[in-house]
Motif scaffolding. Sequence first.
Motif, mmCIF file in Angstrom:
data_model
loop_
_atom_site.group_PDB
_atom_site.id
_atom_site.type_symbol
_atom_site.label_atom_id
_atom_site.label_comp_id
_atom_site.label_asym_id
_atom_site.label_seq_id
_atom_site.Cartn_x
_atom_site.Cartn_y
_atom_site.Cartn_z
ATOM 1 N N SER A 259 0.833 -1.196 0.000
ATOM 2 C CA SER A 259 0.000 0.000 0.000
ATOM 3 C C SER A 259 0.871 1.250 0.000
ATOM 4 O O SER A 259 1.896 1.318 0.685
ATOM 5 C CB SER A 259 -0.905 0.010 1.237
ATOM 6 O OG SER A 259 -1.498 1.281 1.413
ATOM 7 N N LEU A 260 0.426 2.265 -0.728
ATOM 8 C CA LEU A 260 1.140 3.541 -0.731
ATOM 9 C C LEU A 260 1.100 4.204 0.636
ATOM 10 O O LEU A 260 1.941 5.044 0.958
ATOM 11 C CB LEU A 260 0.534 4.471 -1.789
ATOM 12 C CG LEU A 260 0.646 4.022 -3.249
ATOM 13 C CD1 LEU A 260 -0.107 4.988 -4.153
ATOM 14 C CD2 LEU A 260 2.108 3.931 -3.676
ATOM 15 N N GLY A 307 -4.320 3.164 -9.466
ATOM 16 C CA GLY A 307 -3.034 2.742 -8.939
ATOM 17 C C GLY A 307 -2.233 1.918 -9.921
ATOM 18 O O GLY A 307 -2.670 1.592 -11.033
ATOM 19 N N LEU A 308 -1.023 1.585 -9.502
ATOM 20 C CA LEU A 308 -0.146 0.763 -10.314
ATOM 21 C C LEU A 308 -0.576 -0.699 -10.225
ATOM 22 O O LEU A 308 -0.954 -1.180 -9.153
ATOM 23 C CB LEU A 308 1.298 0.897 -9.825
ATOM 24 C CG LEU A 308 1.926 2.294 -9.923
ATOM 25 C CD1 LEU A 308 3.295 2.278 -9.267
ATOM 26 C CD2 LEU A 308 2.024 2.733 -11.370
ATOM 27 N N PRO A 309 -0.521 -1.423 -11.346
ATOM 28 C CA PRO A 309 -0.854 -2.851 -11.296
ATOM 29 C C PRO A 309 0.019 -3.569 -10.271
ATOM 30 O O PRO A 309 1.222 -3.353 -10.199
ATOM 31 C CB PRO A 309 -0.546 -3.327 -12.725
ATOM 32 C CG PRO A 309 -0.661 -2.099 -13.571
ATOM 33 C CD PRO A 309 -0.172 -0.967 -12.691
ATOM 34 N N HIS A 314 -8.239 -2.301 -6.572
ATOM 35 C CA HIS A 314 -9.516 -1.894 -7.123
ATOM 36 C C HIS A 314 -9.335 -0.764 -8.135
ATOM 37 O O HIS A 314 -8.329 -0.047 -8.111
ATOM 38 C CB HIS A 314 -10.464 -1.422 -6.014
ATOM 39 C CG HIS A 314 -10.745 -2.461 -4.972
ATOM 40 N ND1 HIS A 314 -9.886 -2.684 -3.923
ATOM 41 C CD2 HIS A 314 -11.771 -3.328 -4.832
ATOM 42 C CE1 HIS A 314 -10.384 -3.656 -3.169
ATOM 43 N NE2 HIS A 314 -11.515 -4.057 -3.688
ATOM 44 N N TYR A 315 -10.348 -0.599 -8.983
ATOM 45 C CA TYR A 315 -10.368 0.498 -9.946
ATOM 46 C C TYR A 315 -11.444 1.495 -9.534
ATOM 47 O O TYR A 315 -12.593 1.091 -9.257
ATOM 48 C CB TYR A 315 -10.660 -0.030 -11.353
ATOM 49 C CG TYR A 315 -9.569 -0.915 -11.902
ATOM 50 C CD1 TYR A 315 -8.482 -0.380 -12.577
ATOM 51 C CD2 TYR A 315 -9.627 -2.298 -11.725
ATOM 52 C CE1 TYR A 315 -7.470 -1.193 -13.074
ATOM 53 C CE2 TYR A 315 -8.628 -3.121 -12.219
ATOM 54 C CZ TYR A 315 -7.552 -2.561 -12.891
ATOM 55 O OH TYR A 315 -6.560 -3.374 -13.374
ATOM 56 N N PRO A 316 -11.112 2.783 -9.483
ATOM 57 C CA PRO A 316 -12.082 3.770 -8.987
ATOM 58 C C PRO A 316 -13.420 3.753 -9.712
ATOM 59 O O PRO A 316 -14.477 3.845 -9.081
ATOM 60 C CB PRO A 316 -11.344 5.106 -9.197
ATOM 61 C CG PRO A 316 -9.900 4.743 -9.136
ATOM 62 C CD PRO A 316 -9.795 3.395 -9.757
#
Length: 330
Positions: A259-260, A307-309, A314-316
């Motif tokens: 996680s970022l 995010g980066l793969p 998830h995709y927004p």
Amino acid sequence: MSQPERPTDPSLPPREPSSAPRPTPGAIARLVRAIRGLPPAERLRGPGCTGMAGWFRAEMAPTREATPRFQELYTRVRRGEPVLPSEARSHLYLVVKGLLGDEMFSYMEDNQRRLERRGLETLEVQVDTEGTLADNVEVVHRALEDAIFFKRSVVLMGHSKGGVESLAALALYPELRRHVRAVVAMQAPYGGSPIAHDLTDTPDLRRVLSIAFPLLFYGVSHAVEDLRYPVRMEFVRRHPYAGEVPTVSLATSRYSRRSLLWPTARYIFERYGLLSDGLVAQVDAEIPGSRVVRLSDMDHAEPTLTGLPGFANHYPGDVTEALVALALES
């Protein structure tokens, strides 16, 4: 031994010292600098905000579990199946960004773009994403009044502090509620935020803040203080929101090195034993009276930033479409 001087061209005039001002770091860089000032949790003294997370749950309307239904809708969205009801096109979707949203590239763009691809009308509410809750609530209020003037029903969609501001507008102006079809509050620190609280309330961190915020943040310290637990307690008790409008709240956590927001998620867990999305404790995002979607694999950035793969789960756009479909089922 001293280093030899670089050769200079005698035909050129001597170089004058540069007087150009250094570029001012962006708000995101300033926030990162402040958060990097967080000392290790074990070094901090005092209770901090121990016991404050989720303080409102015993006082206010209970929530309803909606995670399984969300997962069904999300799976269908990922398959390309339609999930939005026919009524979806009759509403105006007001999007309220969170703290520092204007500073982040592509923030909430995928969320809006997905709804527009489904034929829905969206409008970004022009809140100051570095401004105070009081000021931004009035902006949301005016946006709702404008929609009402044009006889539009509204779906409010707010992320983080934008979700708090959306709910606060409905709490302060109950006459607006009948014009709002639904509310989608994504990771809104309704009860407060451990990071916001500690950045402003812990003496060690306050020293970091006194340097980082007034000189570099240009007033954002007030916006962060709006999310301290005592401030939220005072506001919510005076102006409660109990899901009078059909409301879906997204409450998430992610405790992963991928996680970022791993550093802050670890800080919150090590100091308080709380699961969080890196900025908001999961229990504080469970809006009273709402249908709650609880996910344990999503940090605070994932529902609004692509995010980066391999790092984001998830995709927004997919998350947004499933949440709106869920909200309109109410």
